[in-house]
Design a protein around this motif. Structure first.
Motif, PDB file in Angstrom:
ATOM      1  N   GLU A 144       3.061   5.994  -5.614  1.00  0.00           N
ATOM      2  CA  GLU A 144       2.706   6.114  -7.032  1.00  0.00           C
ATOM      3  C   GLU A 144       1.501   7.033  -7.212  1.00  0.00           C
ATOM      4  O   GLU A 144       1.465   7.861  -8.121  1.00  0.00           O
ATOM      5  CB  GLU A 144       2.406   4.727  -7.624  1.00  0.00           C
ATOM      6  CG  GLU A 144       3.625   3.844  -7.800  1.00  0.00           C
ATOM      7  CD  GLU A 144       4.654   4.454  -8.735  1.00  0.00           C
ATOM      8  OE1 GLU A 144       4.255   4.982  -9.784  1.00  0.00           O
ATOM      9  OE2 GLU A 144       5.849   4.429  -8.394  1.00  0.00           O
ATOM     10  N   ALA A 145       0.506   6.875  -6.322  1.00  0.00           N
ATOM     11  CA  ALA A 145      -0.695   7.715  -6.402  1.00  0.00           C
ATOM     12  C   ALA A 145      -0.340   9.177  -6.150  1.00  0.00           C
ATOM     13  O   ALA A 145      -0.867  10.088  -6.809  1.00  0.00           O
ATOM     14  CB  ALA A 145      -1.732   7.241  -5.381  1.00  0.00           C
ATOM     15  N   GLN A 200       0.402  14.664  -8.070  1.00  0.00           N
ATOM     16  CA  GLN A 200       1.244  15.836  -8.307  1.00  0.00           C
ATOM     17  C   GLN A 200       1.159  16.270  -9.767  1.00  0.00           C
ATOM     18  O   GLN A 200       1.043  17.467 -10.072  1.00  0.00           O
ATOM     19  CB  GLN A 200       2.687  15.510  -7.936  1.00  0.00           C
ATOM     20  CG  GLN A 200       3.633  16.703  -7.919  1.00  0.00           C
ATOM     21  CD  GLN A 200       3.316  17.687  -6.812  1.00  0.00           C
ATOM     22  OE1 GLN A 200       2.908  17.288  -5.741  1.00  0.00           O
ATOM     23  NE2 GLN A 200       3.471  18.973  -7.092  1.00  0.00           N
ATOM     24  N   LEU A 201       1.185  15.272 -10.663  1.00  0.00           N
ATOM     25  CA  LEU A 201       1.065  15.589 -12.097  1.00  0.00           C
ATOM     26  C   LEU A 201      -0.291  16.208 -12.410  1.00  0.00           C
ATOM     27  O   LEU A 201      -0.397  17.163 -13.184  1.00  0.00           O
ATOM     28  CB  LEU A 201       1.271  14.320 -12.935  1.00  0.00           C
ATOM     29  CG  LEU A 201       2.698  13.756 -12.960  1.00  0.00           C
ATOM     30  CD1 LEU A 201       2.718  12.391 -13.631  1.00  0.00           C
ATOM     31  CD2 LEU A 201       3.631  14.716 -13.695  1.00  0.00           C
ATOM     32  N   LEU A 202      -1.336  15.651 -11.787  1.00  0.00           N
ATOM     33  CA  LEU A 202      -2.679  16.201 -12.005  1.00  0.00           C
ATOM     34  C   LEU A 202      -2.800  17.622 -11.462  1.00  0.00           C
ATOM     35  O   LEU A 202      -3.427  18.482 -12.073  1.00  0.00           O
ATOM     36  CB  LEU A 202      -3.728  15.293 -11.343  1.00  0.00           C
ATOM     37  CG  LEU A 202      -3.971  13.940 -12.011  1.00  0.00           C
ATOM     38  CD1 LEU A 202      -4.824  13.049 -11.114  1.00  0.00           C
ATOM     39  CD2 LEU A 202      -4.655  14.133 -13.360  1.00  0.00           C
ATOM     40  N   LEU A 203      -2.181  17.863 -10.287  1.00  0.00           N
ATOM     41  CA  LEU A 203      -2.206  19.213  -9.708  1.00  0.00           C
ATOM     42  C   LEU A 203      -1.558  20.216 -10.659  1.00  0.00           C
ATOM     43  O   LEU A 203      -2.082  21.312 -10.892  1.00  0.00           O
ATOM     44  CB  LEU A 203      -1.464  19.228  -8.367  1.00  0.00           C
ATOM     45  CG  LEU A 203      -2.197  18.668  -7.152  1.00  0.00           C
ATOM     46  CD1 LEU A 203      -1.235  18.531  -5.986  1.00  0.00           C
ATOM     47  CD2 LEU A 203      -3.370  19.547  -6.765  1.00  0.00           C
ATOM     48  N   GLU A 204      -0.399  19.802 -11.201  1.00  0.00           N
ATOM     49  CA  GLU A 204       0.335  20.716 -12.088  1.00  0.00           C
ATOM     50  C   GLU A 204      -0.464  21.044 -13.344  1.00  0.00           C
ATOM     51  O   GLU A 204      -0.405  22.160 -13.854  1.00  0.00           O
ATOM     52  CB  GLU A 204       1.694  20.100 -12.473  1.00  0.00           C
ATOM     53  CG  GLU A 204       2.683  19.987 -11.320  1.00  0.00           C
ATOM     54  CD  GLU A 204       3.123  21.328 -10.784  1.00  0.00           C
ATOM     55  OE1 GLU A 204       2.925  22.352 -11.474  1.00  0.00           O
ATOM     56  OE2 GLU A 204       3.637  21.370  -9.655  1.00  0.00           O
ATOM     57  N   SER A 205      -1.206  20.034 -13.837  1.00  0.00           N
ATOM     58  CA  SER A 205      -1.924  20.238 -15.109  1.00  0.00           C
ATOM     59  C   SER A 205      -3.364  20.701 -14.914  1.00  0.00           C
ATOM     60  O   SER A 205      -4.075  20.937 -15.887  1.00  0.00           O
ATOM     61  CB  SER A 205      -1.912  18.935 -15.921  1.00  0.00           C
ATOM     62  OG  SER A 205      -2.558  17.903 -15.185  1.00  0.00           O
ATOM     63  N   ALA A 244       0.832  -1.209   0.000  1.00  0.00           N
ATOM     64  CA  ALA A 244       0.000   0.000   0.000  1.00  0.00           C
ATOM     65  C   ALA A 244       0.865   1.257   0.000  1.00  0.00           C
ATOM     66  O   ALA A 244       0.525   2.260  -0.645  1.00  0.00           O
ATOM     67  CB  ALA A 244      -0.934   0.001   1.211  1.00  0.00           C
ATOM     68  N   GLU A 245       1.994   1.213   0.722  1.00  0.00           N
ATOM     69  CA  GLU A 245       2.886   2.378   0.760  1.00  0.00           C
ATOM     70  C   GLU A 245       3.469   2.661  -0.624  1.00  0.00           C
ATOM     71  O   GLU A 245       3.578   3.818  -1.040  1.00  0.00           O
ATOM     72  CB  GLU A 245       4.005   2.149   1.777  1.00  0.00           C
ATOM     73  CG  GLU A 245       3.534   2.291   3.224  1.00  0.00           C
ATOM     74  CD  GLU A 245       4.583   1.844   4.236  1.00  0.00           C
ATOM     75  OE1 GLU A 245       5.624   1.286   3.813  1.00  0.00           O
ATOM     76  OE2 GLU A 245       4.352   2.046   5.438  1.00  0.00           O
ATOM     77  N   VAL A 246       3.843   1.595  -1.325  1.00  0.00           N
ATOM     78  CA  VAL A 246       4.353   1.766  -2.694  1.00  0.00           C
ATOM     79  C   VAL A 246       3.257   2.342  -3.586  1.00  0.00           C
ATOM     80  O   VAL A 246       3.485   3.286  -4.359  1.00  0.00           O
ATOM     81  CB  VAL A 246       4.858   0.418  -3.267  1.00  0.00           C
ATOM     82  CG1 VAL A 246       5.196   0.560  -4.744  1.00  0.00           C
ATOM     83  CG2 VAL A 246       6.069  -0.073  -2.487  1.00  0.00           C
TER      84      VAL A 246
END
Length: 689
Positions: free
Chosen positions: A141-142, A147-152, A135-137
């Motif tokens: 990844e999530a 972060q990518l979604l926030l940036e875009s 779950a930590e891994v």
């Protein structure tokens, strides 16, 4: 009827071979399939630690390897292997010393029942730790994707901690006319609010710290160049870099604020009653579950079903039932008076989320609600109607991370109130008792036998050495009345407990013979692997019955391969020896499955007349490691030296095929080739082209 349980990989530090075998038998008899290695030296431990193990049980002492040295080696290599130390007598000092050194538990040697309970606890804890690491891994990844979604994102989003910016996305920077996020880092958010709104913003932020969930605020924003604009800010709790903070989403006002607010309100409402709708309520449940896990805030869910809904609908029609539901919704609002979040959860179901109340604490209020509704006269178009409620209640606490589990529990409690006008609280003990009870599954098994409604599936077993026969393993499936598959482990254990395993074995054999006769009549040279349970191993009438069945079907005897598990063969070795001899006299083939789990598997093989040996599925795991490959190759070489045909199951990818080919494996089986299907339609010629 074959069933592959998760095999426990067990290390035993015990000088006595007999005592080690006894410990292995304990696990087998408790229903645990085990693959065991007995440690005989320090070098042996070092070699063993190159592989993955689930548990280590150490005798009080060993001439070859000190238990303390074993614990130290495990800790030095940071291996997650639960260590259980056995001690002589009830020596509290020895127990304390073992725990201080890092053993998960220590207990007197010979307390077998306690040992199994402790081992099961540690294995469950190990599974939880492994699941947490996975779950930590997945979380990391999530977080990367977030972060990518926030940036875009086209929405302006910032994260604020103690009133200071800690992150702002590109849309947020553009909205306030800043070039770089570094310019905002450490800047108080209040600096971006017009002076006329700063006091109200400060008050809002101060009060929000103790507020729950989502909140909104309208104010005036100030750009870097001094320009102002009307903005609506949405606040919600979040974490950033593992720290708790507030997420703020800002949208510039379009002038239709009232319309937007109305649309938001409508999207969360049930149009008939004005209460929240199911979708919004489930979001509230998710938020409550998060608070229960992270902040320890208890809550409870009342699943409130209207009794006699179908007959009321028939009496009043759709328009009439809507009036009754609206009246009931108003009664619920008045009863809870703001202390609950209410929703219409389904046609005839309401739900109430009671924050800060356990299921037991909500009981009195819900009993009062039952009385109110029972005594209430509903006026529907001049007609007076009466009804009652069935209420199921389940609590949210730190052990309920999934809101849907709580909904399901409350739903089941309401379903169990057959007579209506009653309340039932979820009791974890009831769920455990239901899981332990095999009554309903036994009834399904009985029905399946009477109606021939079991399902047979076939999974191909592929030759790597040019065998012209087509081979399939027969797998049994049971469907519930709702058409869903019952887990094989559940119904096979139930069949064994209820004394039905022999009947089911014979059903499988008869139907396999019937389907095989039809299939072979089309020109196929097919063999079926059919599993025999421990009950059939002990059944002395099986051989004569089988002889008659094969003659009646006019099938060659070697068209059936009867498969026994190593665990059953060891437990009933005398009967297994007699049965395999009898099957050989009938010219039937025999396979031994789950092979290689005992301390001395070849000792078992000496007593049995076996043609095929299927190694345990655990050997196929982690074949990417050289140690595991060598372990499998050594085992297979010994089997081939005894002229046994070998089968390796759980072949899930192409990458292991080369290893298996080099190891000289005769047959392979797994989802990479084909999963179980209802027909024998695998193209065995495809691999020869």
């Amino acid at each position: 009827m074959a069933i592959e349980k998760k095999t426990i990989r067990l290390l035993i530090l015990e000088d006595s071979q007999n005592e080690a075998e006894r410990l292995v038998s304990l696990f087998r008899n408790s229903g645990r399939a085990t693959r065991v290695h007995r440690l005989v030296s320090s070098d042996d431990l070092t070699q063993a630690l190159q592989q993955s193990w689930d548990l280590l049980i150490a005798a009080p002492g060993s001439e070859h390897l000190d238990p303390n040295e074993a614990i130290t080696a495990i800790r030095r290599q940071a291996k997650d292997i639960p260590f259980i130390q056995l001690v002589d007598g009830n020596d509290s000092d020895a127990i304390t010393e073992a725990l201080a050194l890092g053993a998960q538990d220590a207990l007197p040697q010979g307390e077998d029942e306690r040992l199994i309970l402790v081992a099961n606890r540690e294995l469950a804890n190990l599974d939880e730790r492994r699941a947490r690491r996975v779950a930590e891994v997945a979380l990391r990844e999530a977080e990367k994707r977030c972060q990518l979604l926030l940036e875009s994102s086209v929405d302006a989003i910032t994260y604020v901690h103690d009133g200071m910016h800690i992150y702002a996305n590109r849309a947020y920077l553009d909205m306030f006319s800043y070039e770089d996020g570094d310019e905002l880092e450490g800047m108080p958010m209040i600096d971006l609010i017009a002076s006329c709104d700063q006091a109200s913003f400060k008050d809002f932020l101060k009060n929000y710290q103790s507020a729950e969930g989502h909140a909104e605020l309208a104010c005036t924003g100030v750009k870097a160049n001094g320009q102002t604009f009307a903005a609506r800010m949405s606040f919600s709790p979040a974490t950033y870099d593992a720290e708790p903070c507030i997420q703020v989403v800002i949208r510039a006002e379009t002038g239709n604020a009232e319309l937007e607010e109305k649309l938001r309100e409508i999207s969360s409402q049930d149009l008939v009653t004005g209460l929240y709708n199911r979708t919004h309520f489930l979001e509230l449940m998710d938020a409550a579950a998060e608070r229960a896990v992270n902040a320890g805030q208890t809550a409870s869910l009342a699943y409130i079903r209207l009794d006699r809904y179908a007959s009321l609908l028939a009496e009043t029609g759709l328009a009439g039932i809507d009036l009754l539901l609206t009246d009931l919704a108003n009664l619920l609002r008045a009863h809870f008076a703001g202390s609950a979040q209410l929703a219409r959860f389904g046609d005839d179901v309401f739900s109430a989320l009671l924050i800060g109340q356990s299921a037991e604490q909500s009981q009195h209020s819900l009993q009062e609600l039952l009385k109110k509704v029972e005594g209430h006269l509903f006026d529907v178009n001049g007609r007076t109607l009466q009804t009652t409620l069935s209420i199921g209640v389940a609590g949210l606490n730190e052990k309920t991370p999934r809101a849907q589990d709580v909904v399901d529990r409350a739903h089941r409690c309401a379903d169990e109130l057959a007579s209506g006008n009653a309340l039932k609280l979820f009791n974890p003990a009831d769920e455990l008792a239901a899981a332990a009870s095999r009554g309903s599954i036994v009834a399904m098994l009985q029905q399946a036998l009477e109606n021939n409604s079991f399902r047979l599936l076939f999974q191909p077993i592929i030759s790597l050495r040019g065998d012209s026969h087509e081979h399939y393993e027969v797998l049994l499936r049971l469907l519930s009345p709702q058409g869903e598959e019952v887990p094989p482990e559940d119904f096979l254990n139930a069949a064994k407990d209820a004394g039905m395993a022999e009947k089911i074995d014979r059903w499988v054999i008869l139907n396999s013979i019937k389907l095989l006769s039809e299939h072979r009549s089309k020109g196929h040279s097919t063999r079926l692997f059919v599993h025999l349970s421990s009950a059939s191993l002990q059944d002395q009438t099986l051989l004569p019955w089988l002889s008659v069945a094969l003659k009646a079907a006019r099938l060659p005897s070697d068209a059936l391969v009867f498969q026994l598990s190593e665990t059953d063969a060891i437990a009933y070795l005398k009967q297994a020896k007699s049965l395999t001899q009898g099957l050989a006299e009938l010219h039937c083939k025999v396979a031994l499955s789950q092979f290689g789990c005992s301390l001395n598997p070849f000792n078992t093989l000496k007593h049995l007349n076996v043609d095929f040996v299927k190694v345990d599925g655990s050997f196929t795991q982690d074949l990417s490691s050289a140690e595991h490959q060598e372990s499998l190759k050594t085992l297979l070489a010994s089997l081939h030296a005894q002229a046994k045909l070998t089968i390796v199951p759980y072949v899930e990818s192409a990458s292991v095929l080369a290893t298996l080919w080099q190891a000289g494996v005769n047959y392979i089986q797994g989802y990479y080739l084909q999963g179980p299907t209802q027909s024998m339609d695998y193209d065995f010629s495809a691999g020869d082209e």
